[in-house]
Design a protein around this motif. Structure first.
Motif, mmCIF file in Angstrom:
data_model
loop_
_atom_site.group_PDB
_atom_site.id
_atom_site.type_symbol
_atom_site.label_atom_id
_atom_site.label_comp_id
_atom_site.label_asym_id
_atom_site.label_seq_id
_atom_site.Cartn_x
_atom_site.Cartn_y
_atom_site.Cartn_z
ATOM 1 N N LYS A 1 0.870 -1.172 -0.179
ATOM 2 C CA LYS A 1 0.059 -0.114 0.196
ATOM 3 C C LYS A 1 0.928 1.251 0.034
ATOM 4 N N TYR A 2 0.151 2.244 -0.746
ATOM 5 C CA TYR A 2 1.068 3.526 -0.568
ATOM 6 C C TYR A 2 0.255 4.684 0.241
ATOM 7 N N HIS A 3 0.960 5.490 0.894
ATOM 8 C CA HIS A 3 0.175 6.439 1.741
ATOM 9 C C HIS A 3 0.785 7.916 1.431
ATOM 10 N N GLU A 4 -0.061 8.788 0.976
ATOM 11 C CA GLU A 4 0.515 10.092 0.975
ATOM 12 C C GLU A 4 0.310 10.768 2.206
ATOM 13 N N ILE A 5 1.343 11.466 2.617
ATOM 14 C CA ILE A 5 1.439 12.249 3.851
ATOM 15 C C ILE A 5 1.537 13.634 3.605
ATOM 16 N N ASP A 6 0.784 14.552 3.756
ATOM 17 C CA ASP A 6 0.954 15.860 3.287
ATOM 18 C C ASP A 6 1.115 16.787 4.672
ATOM 19 N N SER A 7 1.730 18.104 4.534
ATOM 20 C CA SER A 7 1.810 18.930 5.320
ATOM 21 C C SER A 7 2.000 20.459 4.761
ATOM 22 N N VAL A 8 1.859 21.168 5.569
ATOM 23 C CA VAL A 8 2.102 22.393 4.861
ATOM 24 C C VAL A 8 3.515 22.704 4.641
ATOM 25 N N ARG A 9 3.974 23.364 3.667
ATOM 26 C CA ARG A 9 5.377 23.663 3.246
ATOM 27 C C ARG A 9 5.773 25.160 3.799
ATOM 28 N N TYR A 10 6.625 25.257 4.533
ATOM 29 C CA TYR A 10 7.304 26.667 4.828
ATOM 30 C C TYR A 10 8.397 26.908 3.930
ATOM 31 N N PRO A 11 8.641 28.056 3.572
ATOM 32 C CA PRO A 11 9.572 28.289 2.456
ATOM 33 C C PRO A 11 11.085 28.314 3.342
ATOM 34 N N GLY A 12 12.234 28.357 2.760
ATOM 35 C CA GLY A 12 13.227 28.421 3.360
ATOM 36 C C GLY A 12 14.123 27.204 3.442
#
Ligand code: PLP
Length: 261
Positions: free
Chosen positions: A197-208
Motif C-alpha cells: 500500500k501507498y500512503h501520501e502524507i502531506d503537510s504545509v510547506r514552509y519556505p526556506g
C-alpha cells in the motif's frame, strides 16, 4: 524506559547529527544512545571539514555499549565510509538489532558530501536489505534510483525501485521539491510504501532552508518505533513533529535555520 540508538555524525551547531537525534529521542521520552561515525567542523552556512572515527574505535563504541544495552530501535545518519558501514552491518546482525531506520545521508543542505563516493553503493547493498524503514529525500531518491523526480508519479516509481533494494518500508520525503516542479509548493508530500500500500502524507510547506530536517524526521520515526508504534503511525507522528519544529525554527547563526524540536 525504551532506548533508541543513533549511529551518526557530530554536529557542533546542535541542529543535525547525533545532537538532533538525541533531542528528538528525549522529546518522545525515549532514552537516547549514540555512537559516533565522524566529527565535523561546521556552522549554519558551511560544513568545513570531516574526520571519520577510526574503525577500531567505532567497533569498540558499539560493542561496549551493546554488550550492556539492547536498543529497541536504531537509526543511521552520516555513515561516511564503506568500512564504517560494513562494520555496522556486522554488529547489527551479530546483536540481532531490530527496527533499523536508515536516513541515507549523502550531501548536506549546504552542499558538502557527507559520504565517500564509493560508500554509496555499499550503503545500498549492505544496509538497505536489513532496514525496517529508509527515508530518502528527493535528491537521495534520484541518486539511488537513477530517476529524475519531478512529479508525484515519479515518487511512486522511485519507491518501487527502492523496494527491490530490500527495505521493508520506504518513505520518500517531498519537502525538497522545487517550486518549479509540478508538486505544488504549498504542500510538502511524503510518500509511504510498504510493498503493498501507498500512503501520501502531506503537510504545509514552509519556505526556506532548514538544517537537520532529515535527521530530525528519521529520529522521530526511530523513537516512535522504539515505543512500539507501527511504522505508518510512527511516520505520521514524525511528520507532525516536523510541522511544528519547522514552523517555530530559529536562526542561531548567519546561515540556515535550526528546527525547534
Ligand atoms: N552534519 C551532520 C553530522 C549530519 O549528520 C547531517 C545530516 O545528516 C548534516 C550535517 C547535514 O544536515 P543538513 O543537510 O540538514 O543541513
Amino acid at each position: 524506559m525504551k532506548c533508541a540508538l543513533t549511529v551518526a555524525g557530530f554536529d557542533p551547531i546542535g541542529g543535525a547529527g547525533i545532537q538532533a537525534d538525541l533531542k528528538v529521542f528525549k522529546k518522545y521520552g525515549v532514552h537516547g544512545l549514540s555512537v559516533l561515525t565522524a566529527i565535523t567542523a561546521q556552522n549554519t552556512s558551511n560544513v568545513d571539514y570531516i574526520e571519520a572515527i577510526s574503525i577500531n574505535f567505532f567497533k569498540r563504541q558499539l560493542n561496549t555499549l551493546l554488550n550492556d544495552i539492547k536498543p529497541d530501535s536504531i537509526k543511521t545518519g552520516m555513515l561516511f565510509s564503506s568500512d564504517l558501514i560494513k562494520s555496522l552491518k556486522d554488529v547489527i546482525l551479530s546483536y540481532n538489532l531490530k527496527n533499523l531506520v536508515i536516513d541515507p545521508v549523502i550531501v548536506s543542505s549546504s552542499g558538502k558530501k557527507l559520504i565517500e563516493d564509493r560508500a554509496i553503493d555499499i550503503l545500498r547493498e549492505e544496509l538497505f536489505p536489513i532496514a525496517k524503514v529508509i527515508t530518502p529525500n528527493i535528491y537521495e531518491a534520484t541518486l539511488f534510483t537513477g530517476l529524475n523526480i519531478y512529479s508525484k508519479s515519479d515518487l511512486y516509481k522511485a519507491s518501487i525501485i527502492f523496494k527491490d533494494m530490500g527495505p521493508e518500508i520506504i518513505i520518500i520525503t517531498g519537502g525538497h521539491f522545487k517550486e518549479s516542479e509540478d508538486i505544488k509548493s504549498e504542500k510538502a508530500i511524503d510518500l509511504f510504501f510498504d510493498g503493498n500500500k501507498y500512503h501520501e502524507i502531506d503537510s504545509v510547506r514552509y519556505p526556506g532552508e532548514y538544517h537537520g530536517t532529515g535527521c530530525t524526521f528519521s529520529a522521530a520515526i526511530t523513537a516512535n518505533l522504539a515505543l512500539g508504534h507501527p511504522p505508518l503511525e510512527s511516520v505520521k507522528y514524525a511528520k507532525d513533529l516536523m510541522q511544528s519544529a519547522i514552523k517555530d525554527a530559529y536562526y542561531p547563526g548567519k546561515g540556515m535555520a535550526i528546527l525547534n524540536v
